[in-house]
Design a protein around this motif. Structure first.
Motif, PDB file in Angstrom:
ATOM      1  N   ARG A  84     -22.379   1.705   2.522  1.00  0.00           N
ATOM      2  CA  ARG A  84     -21.580   0.471   2.558  1.00  0.00           C
ATOM      3  C   ARG A  84     -20.259   0.701   3.292  1.00  0.00           C
ATOM      4  O   ARG A  84     -19.819  -0.138   4.081  1.00  0.00           O
ATOM      5  N   ILE A  85     -19.616   1.836   3.010  1.00  0.00           N
ATOM      6  CA  ILE A  85     -18.354   2.141   3.690  1.00  0.00           C
ATOM      7  C   ILE A  85     -18.582   2.280   5.183  1.00  0.00           C
ATOM      8  O   ILE A  85     -17.806   1.755   5.996  1.00  0.00           O
ATOM      9  N   ALA A  86     -19.648   2.974   5.571  1.00  0.00           N
ATOM     10  CA  ALA A  86     -19.948   3.151   6.989  1.00  0.00           C
ATOM     11  C   ALA A  86     -20.196   1.806   7.678  1.00  0.00           C
ATOM     12  O   ALA A  86     -19.785   1.597   8.830  1.00  0.00           O
ATOM     13  N   SER A  87     -20.845   0.885   6.972  1.00  0.00           N
ATOM     14  CA  SER A  87     -21.086  -0.452   7.536  1.00  0.00           C
ATOM     15  C   SER A  87     -19.775  -1.188   7.756  1.00  0.00           C
ATOM     16  O   SER A  87     -19.543  -1.773   8.830  1.00  0.00           O
ATOM     17  N   LEU A  88     -18.909  -1.165   6.753  1.00  0.00           N
ATOM     18  CA  LEU A  88     -17.601  -1.814   6.905  1.00  0.00           C
ATOM     19  C   LEU A  88     -16.793  -1.151   8.013  1.00  0.00           C
ATOM     20  O   LEU A  88     -16.161  -1.839   8.830  1.00  0.00           O
ATOM     21  N   LEU A  89     -16.815   0.165   8.066  1.00  0.00           N
ATOM     22  CA  LEU A  89     -16.104   0.892   9.115  1.00  0.00           C
ATOM     23  C   LEU A  89     -16.600   0.461  10.496  1.00  0.00           C
ATOM     24  O   LEU A  89     -15.795   0.233  11.415  1.00  0.00           O
ATOM     25  N   GLY A  90     -17.905   0.310  10.652  1.00  0.00           N
ATOM     26  CA  GLY A  90     -18.462  -0.138  11.924  1.00  0.00           C
ATOM     27  C   GLY A  90     -17.994  -1.527  12.306  1.00  0.00           C
ATOM     28  O   GLY A  90     -17.671  -1.794  13.471  1.00  0.00           O
ATOM     29  N   HIS A  91     -17.942  -2.431  11.323  1.00  0.00           N
ATOM     30  CA  HIS A  91     -17.467  -3.786  11.603  1.00  0.00           C
ATOM     31  C   HIS A  91     -15.998  -3.777  12.019  1.00  0.00           C
ATOM     32  O   HIS A  91     -15.615  -4.463  12.976  1.00  0.00           O
ATOM     33  N   TRP A  92     -15.187  -3.031  11.306  1.00  0.00           N
ATOM     34  CA  TRP A  92     -13.766  -2.960  11.659  1.00  0.00           C
ATOM     35  C   TRP A  92     -13.572  -2.361  13.054  1.00  0.00           C
ATOM     36  O   TRP A  92     -12.749  -2.852  13.828  1.00  0.00           O
ATOM     37  N   ARG A  93     -14.327  -1.327  13.366  1.00  0.00           N
ATOM     38  CA  ARG A  93     -14.191  -0.711  14.690  1.00  0.00           C
ATOM     39  C   ARG A  93     -14.619  -1.672  15.794  1.00  0.00           C
ATOM     40  O   ARG A  93     -13.945  -1.781  16.821  1.00  0.00           O
ATOM     41  N   ILE A 116       0.814  -6.341   8.895  1.00  0.00           N
ATOM     42  CA  ILE A 116      -0.408  -6.389   8.097  1.00  0.00           C
ATOM     43  C   ILE A 116      -0.028  -6.712   6.656  1.00  0.00           C
ATOM     44  O   ILE A 116       0.768  -6.004   6.045  1.00  0.00           O
ATOM     45  N   ARG A 117      -0.607  -7.785   6.128  1.00  0.00           N
ATOM     46  CA  ARG A 117      -0.277  -8.223   4.768  1.00  0.00           C
ATOM     47  C   ARG A 117      -1.477  -8.223   3.846  1.00  0.00           C
ATOM     48  O   ARG A 117      -1.345  -8.543   2.658  1.00  0.00           O
ATOM     49  N   ALA A 118      -2.657  -7.889   4.374  1.00  0.00           N
ATOM     50  CA  ALA A 118      -3.874  -7.904   3.564  1.00  0.00           C
ATOM     51  C   ALA A 118      -4.616  -6.584   3.723  1.00  0.00           C
ATOM     52  O   ALA A 118      -4.684  -6.028   4.827  1.00  0.00           O
ATOM     53  N   LEU A 119      -5.169  -6.091   2.613  1.00  0.00           N
ATOM     54  CA  LEU A 119      -5.861  -4.811   2.596  1.00  0.00           C
ATOM     55  C   LEU A 119      -7.231  -4.956   1.955  1.00  0.00           C
ATOM     56  O   LEU A 119      -7.401  -5.681   0.972  1.00  0.00           O
ATOM     57  N   VAL A 120      -8.185  -4.214   2.498  1.00  0.00           N
ATOM     58  CA  VAL A 120      -9.507  -4.057   1.892  1.00  0.00           C
ATOM     59  C   VAL A 120      -9.645  -2.581   1.556  1.00  0.00           C
ATOM     60  O   VAL A 120      -9.517  -1.726   2.435  1.00  0.00           O
ATOM     61  N   ILE A 121      -9.891  -2.285   0.284  1.00  0.00           N
ATOM     62  CA  ILE A 121      -9.879  -0.901  -0.186  1.00  0.00           C
ATOM     63  C   ILE A 121     -11.277  -0.464  -0.599  1.00  0.00           C
ATOM     64  O   ILE A 121     -11.968  -1.169  -1.348  1.00  0.00           O
ATOM     65  N   VAL A 122     -11.679   0.722  -0.109  1.00  0.00           N
ATOM     66  CA  VAL A 122     -12.958   1.334  -0.462  1.00  0.00           C
ATOM     67  C   VAL A 122     -12.732   2.825  -0.692  1.00  0.00           C
ATOM     68  O   VAL A 122     -11.701   3.375  -0.296  1.00  0.00           O
ATOM     69  N   GLY A 123     -13.684   3.489  -1.332  1.00  0.00           N
ATOM     70  CA  GLY A 123     -13.593   4.937  -1.454  1.00  0.00           C
ATOM     71  C   GLY A 123     -13.803   5.434  -2.867  1.00  0.00           C
ATOM     72  O   GLY A 123     -14.536   4.851  -3.664  1.00  0.00           O
ATOM     73  N   VAL A 124     -13.139   6.521  -3.186  1.00  0.00           N
ATOM     74  CA  VAL A 124     -13.359   7.250  -4.426  1.00  0.00           C
ATOM     75  C   VAL A 124     -12.017   7.776  -4.948  1.00  0.00           C
ATOM     76  O   VAL A 124     -11.124   8.055  -4.136  1.00  0.00           O
ATOM     77  N   ALA A 125     -11.827   7.932  -6.205  1.00  0.00           N
ATOM     78  CA  ALA A 125     -12.675   7.497  -7.298  1.00  0.00           C
ATOM     79  C   ALA A 125     -12.157   6.155  -7.818  1.00  0.00           C
ATOM     80  O   ALA A 125     -10.968   5.879  -7.787  1.00  0.00           O
ATOM     81  N   SER A 126     -13.078   5.358  -8.326  1.00  0.00           N
ATOM     82  CA  SER A 126     -12.755   3.979  -8.688  1.00  0.00           C
ATOM     83  C   SER A 126     -11.556   3.871  -9.619  1.00  0.00           C
ATOM     84  O   SER A 126     -10.666   3.039  -9.412  1.00  0.00           O
ATOM     85  N   GLU A 127     -11.532   4.697 -10.676  1.00  0.00           N
ATOM     86  CA  GLU A 127     -10.473   4.601 -11.681  1.00  0.00           C
ATOM     87  C   GLU A 127      -9.281   5.485 -11.354  1.00  0.00           C
ATOM     88  O   GLU A 127      -8.298   5.499 -12.105  1.00  0.00           O
ATOM     89  N   ASN A 128      -9.358   6.176 -10.249  1.00  0.00           N
ATOM     90  CA  ASN A 128      -8.318   7.120  -9.903  1.00  0.00           C
ATOM     91  C   ASN A 128      -7.581   6.604  -8.665  1.00  0.00           C
ATOM     92  O   ASN A 128      -6.779   5.691  -8.754  1.00  0.00           O
ATOM     93  N   SER A 129      -7.863   7.156  -7.515  1.00  0.00           N
ATOM     94  CA  SER A 129      -7.097   6.790  -6.312  1.00  0.00           C
ATOM     95  C   SER A 129      -7.328   5.355  -5.867  1.00  0.00           C
ATOM     96  O   SER A 129      -6.411   4.716  -5.345  1.00  0.00           O
ATOM     97  N   VAL A 130      -8.543   4.827  -6.051  1.00  0.00           N
ATOM     98  CA  VAL A 130      -8.793   3.434  -5.669  1.00  0.00           C
ATOM     99  C   VAL A 130      -7.954   2.501  -6.537  1.00  0.00           C
ATOM    100  O   VAL A 130      -7.234   1.636  -6.027  1.00  0.00           O
TER     101      VAL A 130
END
Length: 196
Positions: free
Chosen positions: A37-46, A110-124
């Motif tokens: 899923r992250i790779a797909s989003l990364l491709g769209h952003w690129r 930039i005023r809007a962010l989309v956040i993905v990654g690891v770990a959900s309860e930690n850095s995310v």
């Protein structure tokens, strides 16, 4: 995402801690398709030429898989930044702490962010909370984040999915909009997911 003037500048995609060391943790996790899923989003952003930020954790602990100079600190190959893409390093859970991330975003309007990654309860979760508190319109992509099982404060074992779901519940409505990757792609790039 609310339709106000922040849409004049596309959201930045923040990819958090997708490093080789996280793949070496021999623990049960959720969302086995998160990297896809992250790779797909990364491709769209690129393809769209939208702002991308890669966050890398560099530990202060010498025995950490994220210690500097170790292969675990390197980005996962399929999600590695291109030379022109922005990278910020962090030593704590929150990507905004002791970094120039906030300034970098403000300088570019930039005023809007989309956040993905690891770990959900930690850095995310920590980064999403700070983003919201700093005034950024924040979305967290539920199926493009993951975590590992752990015991709760009372010592009750919780599955990775339970930990993930609680982290997203903590964020939902107050700090971030929690979305699914397919819905986000449709909302930003149209029903076909293509960039036109």
């Amino acid at each position: 995402m609310p339709q106000d003037d922040h849409r004049l500048q596309p959201p930045a995609l923040l990819i958090i801690d997708m490093q080789q060391g996280i793949q070496r943790l021999n623990q049960a996790r959720n969302n086995p398709e998160a990297e896809t899923r992250i790779a797909s989003l990364l491709g769209h952003w690129r393809q769209a030429g939208w702002p991308l930020v890669h966050i890398r954790h560099i530990s202060r602990e010498a025995d950490s898989v994220f210690a500097p100079g170790q292969s675990g600190a390197l980005f996962q190959t399929q999600l590695a930044p291109l030379p022109a893409e922005q990278v910020f390093e962090k030593n704590v859970t929150d990507a905004f702490t002791h970094s120039n991330l906030e300034r970098w975003l403000h300088v570019r309007g930039i005023r809007a962010l989309v956040i993905v990654g690891v770990a959900s309860e930690n850095s995310v979760e920590a980064t999403a909370r700070s983003a919201s508190n700093l005034g950024f319109v924040t979305q967290v992509v539920a199926d493009a984040c993951y975590t590992f099982g752990k015991s709760d404060y009372s010592g009750q074992p919780r599955s990775a999915q339970e930990v993930h779901d609680m982290a997203l519940a903590n964020l939902r409505d107050e700090y971030a909009e929690v979305v699914q990757s397919a819905d986000l792609i449709v909302s930003l790039f149209g029903a076909s997911g293509a960039i036109g």
